[in-house]
Design a protein around this motif. Structure first.
Motif, PDB file in Angstrom:
ATOM      1  N   ALA A   1       0.816  -1.211   0.000  1.00  0.00           N
ATOM      2  CA  ALA A   1       0.000   0.000   0.000  1.00  0.00           C
ATOM      3  C   ALA A   1       0.854   1.267   0.000  1.00  0.00           C
ATOM      4  CB  ALA A   1      -0.942  -0.008   1.200  1.00  0.00           C
ATOM      5  N   LYS A   2       2.013   1.195   0.652  1.00  0.00           N
ATOM      6  CA  LYS A   2       2.909   2.349   0.723  1.00  0.00           C
ATOM      7  C   LYS A   2       3.926   2.382  -0.414  1.00  0.00           C
ATOM      8  CE  LYS A   2       2.745   2.593   5.806  1.00  0.00           C
ATOM      9  NZ  LYS A   2       3.561   2.458   7.055  1.00  0.00           N
ATOM     10  N   ASN A   3       3.848   1.395  -1.309  1.00  0.00           N
ATOM     11  CA  ASN A   3       4.804   1.282  -2.408  1.00  0.00           C
ATOM     12  C   ASN A   3       6.238   1.181  -1.886  1.00  0.00           C
ATOM     13  OD1 ASN A   3       5.513   0.991  -5.080  1.00  0.00           O
ATOM     14  ND2 ASN A   3       5.585   3.197  -5.503  1.00  0.00           N
ATOM     15  N   GLU A   4       6.412   0.333  -0.848  1.00  0.00           N
ATOM     16  CA  GLU A   4       7.726   0.147  -0.230  1.00  0.00           C
ATOM     17  C   GLU A   4       8.153  -1.324  -0.233  1.00  0.00           C
ATOM     18  OE1 GLU A   4       7.246   1.716   3.676  1.00  0.00           O
ATOM     19  OE2 GLU A   4       7.150   3.826   3.018  1.00  0.00           O
ATOM     20  N   PHE A   5       7.538  -2.122  -1.076  1.00  0.00           N
ATOM     21  CA  PHE A   5       7.801  -3.557  -1.081  1.00  0.00           C
ATOM     22  C   PHE A   5       9.163  -3.849  -1.711  1.00  0.00           C
ATOM     23  CE2 PHE A   5       6.891  -7.970  -2.689  1.00  0.00           C
ATOM     24  CZ  PHE A   5       6.734  -8.546  -1.444  1.00  0.00           C
ATOM     25  N   VAL A   6       9.930  -4.722  -1.044  1.00  0.00           N
ATOM     26  CA  VAL A   6      11.270  -5.072  -1.508  1.00  0.00           C
ATOM     27  C   VAL A   6      11.317  -6.562  -1.843  1.00  0.00           C
ATOM     28  CG1 VAL A   6      13.715  -5.214  -0.878  1.00  0.00           C
ATOM     29  CG2 VAL A   6      12.341  -3.244  -0.159  1.00  0.00           C
ATOM     30  N   VAL A   7      11.848  -6.895  -3.017  1.00  0.00           N
ATOM     31  CA  VAL A   7      12.008  -8.278  -3.455  1.00  0.00           C
ATOM     32  C   VAL A   7      13.467  -8.514  -3.822  1.00  0.00           C
ATOM     33  CG1 VAL A   7      11.364 -10.023  -5.155  1.00  0.00           C
ATOM     34  CG2 VAL A   7       9.651  -8.416  -4.330  1.00  0.00           C
ATOM     35  N   ALA A   8      14.071  -9.483  -3.174  1.00  0.00           N
ATOM     36  CA  ALA A   8      15.473  -9.841  -3.445  1.00  0.00           C
ATOM     37  C   ALA A   8      16.386  -8.618  -3.386  1.00  0.00           C
ATOM     38  CB  ALA A   8      15.584 -10.514  -4.813  1.00  0.00           C
ATOM     39  N   GLY A   9      16.140  -7.760  -2.393  1.00  0.00           N
ATOM     40  CA  GLY A   9      16.972  -6.579  -2.198  1.00  0.00           C
ATOM     41  C   GLY A   9      16.634  -5.407  -3.095  1.00  0.00           C
ATOM     42  N   HIS A  10      15.626  -5.550  -3.949  1.00  0.00           N
ATOM     43  CA  HIS A  10      15.258  -4.480  -4.883  1.00  0.00           C
ATOM     44  C   HIS A  10      13.899  -3.901  -4.512  1.00  0.00           C
ATOM     45  CE1 HIS A  10      14.942  -2.343  -8.743  1.00  0.00           C
ATOM     46  NE2 HIS A  10      13.668  -2.730  -8.741  1.00  0.00           N
ATOM     47  N   LYS A  11      13.815  -2.584  -4.375  1.00  0.00           N
ATOM     48  CA  LYS A  11      12.547  -1.930  -4.076  1.00  0.00           C
ATOM     49  C   LYS A  11      11.706  -1.870  -5.345  1.00  0.00           C
ATOM     50  CE  LYS A  11      10.447   2.324  -2.384  1.00  0.00           C
ATOM     51  NZ  LYS A  11       9.601   2.484  -3.613  1.00  0.00           N
ATOM     52  N   VAL A  12      10.546  -2.475  -5.266  1.00  0.00           N
ATOM     53  CA  VAL A  12       9.653  -2.527  -6.424  1.00  0.00           C
ATOM     54  C   VAL A  12       8.817  -1.253  -6.487  1.00  0.00           C
ATOM     55  CG1 VAL A  12       7.789  -3.805  -7.542  1.00  0.00           C
ATOM     56  CG2 VAL A  12       9.546  -5.033  -6.265  1.00  0.00           C
ATOM     57  N   ASP A  13       8.756  -0.650  -7.672  1.00  0.00           N
ATOM     58  CA  ASP A  13       7.973   0.568  -7.864  1.00  0.00           C
ATOM     59  C   ASP A  13       6.729   0.249  -8.685  1.00  0.00           C
ATOM     60  OD1 ASP A  13       7.001   3.116  -8.161  1.00  0.00           O
ATOM     61  OD2 ASP A  13       8.505   3.737  -9.634  1.00  0.00           O
ATOM     62  N   MET A  14       5.557   0.355  -8.069  1.00  0.00           N
ATOM     63  CA  MET A  14       4.317   0.060  -8.784  1.00  0.00           C
ATOM     64  C   MET A  14       4.097   1.026  -9.947  1.00  0.00           C
ATOM     65  SD  MET A  14       3.540  -2.463  -6.908  1.00  0.00           S
ATOM     66  CE  MET A  14       3.985  -3.046  -5.279  1.00  0.00           C
ATOM     67  N   GLY A  15       4.722   2.176  -9.876  1.00  0.00           N
ATOM     68  CA  GLY A  15       4.611   3.146 -10.963  1.00  0.00           C
ATOM     69  C   GLY A  15       5.287   2.684 -12.244  1.00  0.00           C
ATOM     70  N   ALA A  16       6.067   1.603 -12.156  1.00  0.00           N
ATOM     71  CA  ALA A  16       6.735   1.078 -13.353  1.00  0.00           C
ATOM     72  C   ALA A  16       5.756   0.399 -14.298  1.00  0.00           C
ATOM     73  CB  ALA A  16       7.823   0.092 -12.943  1.00  0.00           C
ATOM     74  N   ILE A  17       4.550   0.103 -13.806  1.00  0.00           N
ATOM     75  CA  ILE A  17       3.525  -0.491 -14.682  1.00  0.00           C
ATOM     76  C   ILE A  17       2.966   0.612 -15.561  1.00  0.00           C
ATOM     77  CG2 ILE A  17       1.307  -1.698 -14.756  1.00  0.00           C
ATOM     78  CD1 ILE A  17       1.908  -2.817 -11.987  1.00  0.00           C
ATOM     79  N   THR A  18       3.268   0.557 -16.847  1.00  0.00           N
ATOM     80  CA  THR A  18       2.854   1.632 -17.765  1.00  0.00           C
ATOM     81  C   THR A  18       1.997   1.142 -18.928  1.00  0.00           C
ATOM     82  OG1 THR A  18       4.914   1.384 -19.020  1.00  0.00           O
ATOM     83  CG2 THR A  18       4.895   3.022 -17.244  1.00  0.00           C
ATOM     84  N   ARG A  19       1.988  -0.176 -19.180  1.00  0.00           N
ATOM     85  CA  ARG A  19       1.223  -0.655 -20.330  1.00  0.00           C
ATOM     86  C   ARG A  19       0.363  -1.885 -20.039  1.00  0.00           C
ATOM     87  NH1 ARG A  19       6.658  -2.566 -23.451  1.00  0.00           N
ATOM     88  NH2 ARG A  19       6.574  -4.799 -23.018  1.00  0.00           N
ATOM     89  N   VAL A  20       0.383  -2.395 -18.826  1.00  0.00           N
ATOM     90  CA  VAL A  20      -0.468  -3.518 -18.448  1.00  0.00           C
ATOM     91  C   VAL A  20      -1.801  -2.968 -17.941  1.00  0.00           C
ATOM     92  CG1 VAL A  20      -0.731  -5.532 -16.965  1.00  0.00           C
ATOM     93  CG2 VAL A  20       1.542  -4.898 -17.805  1.00  0.00           C
ATOM     94  N   ALA A  21      -2.883  -3.267 -18.627  1.00  0.00           N
ATOM     95  CA  ALA A  21      -4.200  -2.799 -18.193  1.00  0.00           C
ATOM     96  C   ALA A  21      -4.585  -3.478 -16.874  1.00  0.00           C
ATOM     97  CB  ALA A  21      -5.235  -3.102 -19.262  1.00  0.00           C
TER      98      ALA A  21
END
Length: 422
Positions: A322-342
């Motif tokens: 919810a806070k866009n702070e999720f980390v996977v394998a040491g990498h912070k995932v940015d939900m804003g990176a979704i730009t073309r998946v409906a």
């Protein structure tokens, strides 16, 4: 060792009750018993039948039971359930309709790992394989996974989903039901960063806790008031000596089932009493409504301890998605990176597990996605189960989801032509 002893004690109690039920049913069925005109004997046999079946189901994995499907050609086609990707903690299954041309819609149905098997989505699968190529994540019972296979937490779950998406390719339409919704959203975002060409075409999130605090429920309140230490001490045990996963730390399925039943104890008690009376009167059948429901409901699986604890801590307590702070394998995932998946969200107006507002929060997190690729739906009068398996799903939600998939497939088909003209 005391945790192993506790686990084995629960299994011993289950086994004993199954044996008692079988014994009562067998004794009551002896021909000599017919000489005693006492209705209590019939009730005793009925109690034994219900008890034996109920406790037996707790240790069994249900079958999908999907053998045929009627195609558009009016013919019945056999359905083969094939494993296309096999991993220690879960497989990717394909429901192959034999003798039918490959369907244009390719759907990855991500099942929850929340105590029940993926077969909980049986009716969902049945409704989709009519005109879709359906793939399902089939999570394994943790008691059957050796300790040597390592851990499995929310990050591992996310990486598994990413691998499944990669395997199926960019024309896949992902549908996440309930618990996996936030992790599937994270997997899509992470894939958008690492391997954009492997992203799915659409993502439908059904009744998932993207932001548990958006609309609090009893489930989210429980996560807030219980400490992680209390959860680990009271819920986690080691698998006993009977299973291949001996020594693995798990949240036992039998303990989960006790929690499920206790929430509606009166209703379940009445259902079993009524079934015993129906059997005693000769009014029940092997595949009646009671058995269809409880054969699935009572079939529970152990959950890896690290997955359960990390879900409570990171998804519900810390709200990392919810806070866009999720980390996977040491990498912070940015939900804003979704730009073309409906992305589409589906919620039930009467959902008391993931209440309206929790799932639609995903759309606000997708800051890089244009509004034209966002959609949401709240189904009036639908509870949690109804939005993916009930009448609301069949009559209203399924057509909306398939329409959403078709619309974005059409847009994708037009995109190359638009580029060439430019």
């Amino acid at each position: 060792m005391r945790y192993m002893a506790t686990y084995d004690l629960m299994e011993t109690m289950r086994n004993t009750n199954q044996w008692l039920g079988a014994t009562a049913r067998t004794l009551a069925s002896y021909p000599g018993m017919a000489m005693l005109p006492n209705p209590a004997i019939r009730w005793w046999g009925a109690w034994g039948e219900v008890t034996e079946r109920s406790f037996e189901r707790m240790a069994a994995k249900p079958d999908w039971g999907i053998h045929t499907v009627t195609g558009d050609d009016g013919r019945d086609h056999l359905v083969s359930v094939d494993t296309v990707v096999s991993k220690p903690f879960g497989d990717l299954l394909h429901f192959d309709v034999v003798g039918r041309p490959e369907q244009k819609r390719k759907i990855l149905l991500v099942a929850p790992m929340s105590g029940h098997y993926a077969t909980l989505l049986r009716s969902t699968v049945k409704s989709l394989i009519v005109n879709c190529e359906v793939y399902v994540t089939d999570w394994h019972n943790a008691r059957d996974i050796p300790v040597s296979c390592g851990k499995f937490d929310v990050e591992d779950y996310t990486l598994y989903v990413m691998d499944f998406m990669r395997h199926l390719g960019p024309e896949t339409n992902v549908v996440a039901v309930c618990q996996p919704a936030p992790l599937v959203l994270a997997a899509t975002a992470y894939l958008a960063e690492l391997d954009p060409d492997a992203q799915p075409r659409t993502l439908t999130l059904i009744g998932g806790p993207i932001d548990p605090d958006a609309t609090p429920t009893d489930v989210t309140d429980f996560g807030a008031r219980v400490t992680m230490g209390q959860l680990e001490e009271t819920m986690i045990q080691r698998v006993g000596f009977k299973y291949p996963g001996v020594g693995r730390m798990v949240y036992p399925g039998l303990l989960q089932l006790a929690s499920f039943v206790s929430m509606n104890a009166d209703r379940h008690s009445k259902a079993f009493n009524d079934q015993i009376l129906r059997i005693a009167r000769g009014q029940a059948s092997d595949h009646d409504a009671h058995n269809r429901f409880y054969d699935e409901y009572l079939s529970v699986m152990d959950m890896p301890a690290e997955f359960y604890l990390s879900t409570v801590e990171r998804i519900f307590k810390n709200r990392e998605i919810a806070k866009n702070e999720f980390v996977v394998a040491g990498h912070k995932v940015d939900m804003g990176a979704i730009t073309r998946v409906a992305v589409k969200t589906v919620e039930g107006a009467k959902d008391d597990i993931s209440a309206p507002g929790q799932c639609v929060a995903a759309l606000d997190l997708c800051t890089g996605l244009p509004d034209s690729k966002k959609a949401s739906h709240v189904e009036p009068g639908a509870g949690h189960y109804g939005i993916f398996a009930g009448k609301s799903w069949r009559n209203n939600i399924r057509p909306l989801v398939l329409g959403f998939i078709d619309q974005n497939a059409a847009d994708a088909a037009k995109a190359p032509a638009a580029v060439e003209v430019a």
